[in-house]
Design a protein around this motif. Structure first.
Motif, PDB file in Angstrom:
ATOM      1  N   THR A  98       0.864  -1.177   0.000  1.00 21.49           N
ATOM      2  CA  THR A  98       0.000   0.000   0.000  1.00 21.49           C
ATOM      3  C   THR A  98       0.899   1.226   0.000  1.00 21.49           C
ATOM      4  N   ALA A  99       0.639   2.132  -0.918  1.00 19.80           N
ATOM      5  CA  ALA A  99       1.446   3.354  -1.026  1.00 19.80           C
ATOM      6  C   ALA A  99       0.522   4.561  -0.937  1.00 19.80           C
ATOM      7  N   MET A 100       1.032   5.642  -0.371  1.00 20.31           N
ATOM      8  CA  MET A 100       0.286   6.896  -0.302  1.00 20.31           C
ATOM      9  C   MET A 100       1.106   7.977  -0.983  1.00 20.31           C
ATOM     10  N   SER A 101       0.454   8.783  -1.802  1.00 23.41           N
ATOM     11  CA  SER A 101       1.140   9.904  -2.434  1.00 23.41           C
ATOM     12  C   SER A 101       0.342  11.173  -2.162  1.00 23.41           C
ATOM     13  N   TYR A 102       1.038  12.300  -2.187  1.00 23.83           N
ATOM     14  CA  TYR A 102       0.453  13.592  -1.854  1.00 23.83           C
ATOM     15  C   TYR A 102       0.747  14.577  -2.971  1.00 23.83           C
ATOM     16  N   THR A 103      -0.252  15.367  -3.347  1.00 25.69           N
ATOM     17  CA  THR A 103      -0.071  16.401  -4.361  1.00 25.69           C
ATOM     18  C   THR A 103      -0.706  17.691  -3.859  1.00 25.69           C
ATOM     19  N   GLY A 104      -0.237  18.811  -4.364  1.00 23.12           N
ATOM     20  CA  GLY A 104      -0.806  20.104  -4.004  1.00 23.12           C
ATOM     21  C   GLY A 104       0.198  20.993  -3.307  1.00 23.12           C
ATOM     22  N   PRO A 105      -0.148  22.279  -3.117  1.00 20.94           N
ATOM     23  CA  PRO A 105       0.777  23.242  -2.530  1.00 20.94           C
ATOM     24  C   PRO A 105       1.202  22.915  -1.104  1.00 20.94           C
ATOM     25  N   GLU A 106       0.354  22.227  -0.332  1.00 23.93           N
ATOM     26  CA  GLU A 106       0.695  21.882   1.052  1.00 23.93           C
ATOM     27  C   GLU A 106       0.914  20.373   1.215  1.00 23.93           C
ATOM     28  N   ALA A 107       1.351  19.723   0.135  1.00 22.11           N
ATOM     29  CA  ALA A 107       1.542  18.273   0.168  1.00 22.11           C
ATOM     30  C   ALA A 107       2.580  17.861   1.214  1.00 22.11           C
ATOM     31  N   THR A 108       3.661  18.601   1.337  1.00 23.57           N
ATOM     32  CA  THR A 108       4.701  18.249   2.313  1.00 23.57           C
ATOM     33  C   THR A 108       4.161  18.329   3.736  1.00 23.57           C
ATOM     34  N   GLU A 109       3.418  19.382   4.047  1.00 30.54           N
ATOM     35  CA  GLU A 109       2.857  19.518   5.389  1.00 30.54           C
ATOM     36  C   GLU A 109       1.872  18.393   5.691  1.00 30.54           C
ATOM     37  N   ALA A 110       1.036  18.037   4.711  1.00 33.87           N
ATOM     38  CA  ALA A 110       0.075  16.948   4.901  1.00 33.87           C
ATOM     39  C   ALA A 110       0.807  15.625   5.127  1.00 33.87           C
ATOM     40  N   TRP A 111       1.857  15.375   4.319  1.00 31.61           N
ATOM     41  CA  TRP A 111       2.633  14.139   4.476  1.00 31.61           C
ATOM     42  C   TRP A 111       3.284  14.101   5.853  1.00 31.61           C
ATOM     43  N   GLU A 112       3.876  15.207   6.304  1.00 34.71           N
ATOM     44  CA  GLU A 112       4.541  15.225   7.608  1.00 34.71           C
ATOM     45  C   GLU A 112       3.562  14.937   8.745  1.00 34.71           C
ATOM     46  N   GLU A 113       2.362  15.500   8.659  1.00 32.55           N
ATOM     47  CA  GLU A 113       1.369  15.230   9.705  1.00 32.55           C
ATOM     48  C   GLU A 113       0.950  13.758   9.692  1.00 32.55           C
ATOM     49  N   ASP A 114       0.692  13.215   8.501  1.00 30.94           N
ATOM     50  CA  ASP A 114       0.354  11.787   8.414  1.00 30.94           C
ATOM     51  C   ASP A 114       1.512  10.923   8.901  1.00 30.94           C
ATOM     52  N   PHE A 115       2.738  11.292   8.552  1.00 28.00           N
ATOM     53  CA  PHE A 115       3.898  10.504   8.975  1.00 28.00           C
ATOM     54  C   PHE A 115       3.995  10.473  10.499  1.00 28.00           C
ATOM     55  N   ARG A 116       3.832  11.628  11.134  1.00 31.58           N
ATOM     56  CA  ARG A 116       3.856  11.671  12.600  1.00 31.58           C
ATOM     57  C   ARG A 116       2.769  10.771  13.182  1.00 31.58           C
ATOM     58  N   HIS A 117       1.595  10.815  12.586  1.00 30.49           N
ATOM     59  CA  HIS A 117       0.469  10.016  13.083  1.00 30.49           C
ATOM     60  C   HIS A 117       0.721   8.518  12.878  1.00 30.49           C
ATOM     61  N   PHE A 118       1.068   8.123  11.651  1.00 28.95           N
ATOM     62  CA  PHE A 118       1.201   6.702  11.335  1.00 28.95           C
ATOM     63  C   PHE A 118       2.469   6.071  11.894  1.00 28.95           C
ATOM     64  N   SER A 119       3.528   6.845  12.091  1.00 31.30           N
ATOM     65  CA  SER A 119       4.759   6.253  12.626  1.00 31.30           C
ATOM     66  C   SER A 119       4.619   5.913  14.100  1.00 31.30           C
ATOM     67  N   GLN A 120       3.585   6.411  14.751  1.00 28.32           N
ATOM     68  CA  GLN A 120       3.330   6.065  16.148  1.00 28.32           C
ATOM     69  C   GLN A 120       2.480   4.809  16.277  1.00 28.32           C
ATOM     70  N   ALA A 121       1.884   4.356  15.190  1.00 37.49           N
ATOM     71  CA  ALA A 121       1.007   3.182  15.238  1.00 37.49           C
ATOM     72  C   ALA A 121       1.821   1.916  15.459  1.00 37.49           C
ATOM     73  N   ARG A 122       1.313   1.054  16.280  1.00 42.01           N
ATOM     74  CA  ARG A 122       1.960  -0.237  16.555  1.00 42.01           C
ATOM     75  C   ARG A 122       0.923  -1.333  16.391  1.00 42.01           C
ATOM     76  N   TRP A 123       1.305  -2.404  15.739  1.00 38.43           N
ATOM     77  CA  TRP A 123       0.405  -3.528  15.564  1.00 38.43           C
ATOM     78  C   TRP A 123       0.870  -4.634  16.473  1.00 38.43           C
ATOM     79  N   VAL A 124      -0.004  -5.113  17.344  1.00 38.88           N
ATOM     80  CA  VAL A 124       0.334  -6.194  18.260  1.00 38.88           C
ATOM     81  C   VAL A 124      -0.666  -7.303  18.031  1.00 38.88           C
ATOM     82  N   HIS A 125      -0.166  -8.509  17.841  1.00 33.10           N
ATOM     83  CA  HIS A 125      -1.049  -9.653  17.616  1.00 33.10           C
ATOM     84  C   HIS A 125      -0.660 -10.754  18.574  1.00 33.10           C
ATOM     85  N   ASP A 126      -1.600 -11.264  19.323  1.00 39.09           N
ATOM     86  CA  ASP A 126      -1.350 -12.387  20.236  1.00 39.09           C
ATOM     87  C   ASP A 126      -1.718 -13.680  19.540  1.00 39.09           C
ATOM     88  N   PHE A 127      -0.816 -14.618  19.567  1.00 36.00           N
ATOM     89  CA  PHE A 127      -1.091 -15.928  18.965  1.00 36.00           C
ATOM     90  C   PHE A 127      -1.492 -16.917  20.027  1.00 36.00           C
TER      91      PHE A 127
END
Length: 127
Positions: A98-127
């Motif tokens: 899955t890839a995400m791309s950003y376009t527009g005058p504020e694309a960098t700011e939008a990407w940085e906010e998403d990056f901060r949000h998604f880089s904090q996500a952790r997936w934990v699975h108990d088997f």
């Protein structure tokens, strides 16, 4: 190079040395300092060249939003940017991603906010 034989703990930055030996043998040595930088969160992720990403299918496309807390309620404002989520293949890697791309005058700011949000996500699975 005779000048540095048996030398230890020597640091030389941005220098050029010319050595003329015996039978007019010329050797030229040039050094270049590599500037060290402080590591950031971006160093934790693998860099993929844009030219190695092949878009298979667009899944979702929408204007990017930013949320802020204001007087007891959440408010949504829009970036002047659009986010596209798609299925992609990366040259030399098995499977699809899955890839995400950003376009527009504020694309960098939008990407940085998403990056901060998604880089904090952790997936934990108990088997």
């Amino acid at each position: 190079m005779n000048a540095f034989q048996e030398a230890s703990h020597v640091t030389i930055r941005n220098a050029t040395f010319n050595e003329v030996g015996g039978n007019q043998t010329n050797n030229y040595y040039t050094t270049r300092a590599i500037q060290e930088r402080e590591r950031t969160i971006y160093d934790e992720f693998t860099y993929v060249k844009l030219g190695n990403v092949y878009i298979i299918e667009d899944i979702h496309r929408r204007a990017c939003a930013r949320w802020s807390q204001g007087e007891g309620r959440r408010e949504e404002t829009r970036f002047r940017a659009e986010r596209t989520i798609c299925t992609a293949e990366i040259d030399g890697k098995p499977g699809r991603f899955t890839a995400m791309s950003y376009t527009g005058p504020e694309a960098t700011e939008a990407w940085e906010e998403d990056f901060r949000h998604f880089s904090q996500a952790r997936w934990v699975h108990d088997f």
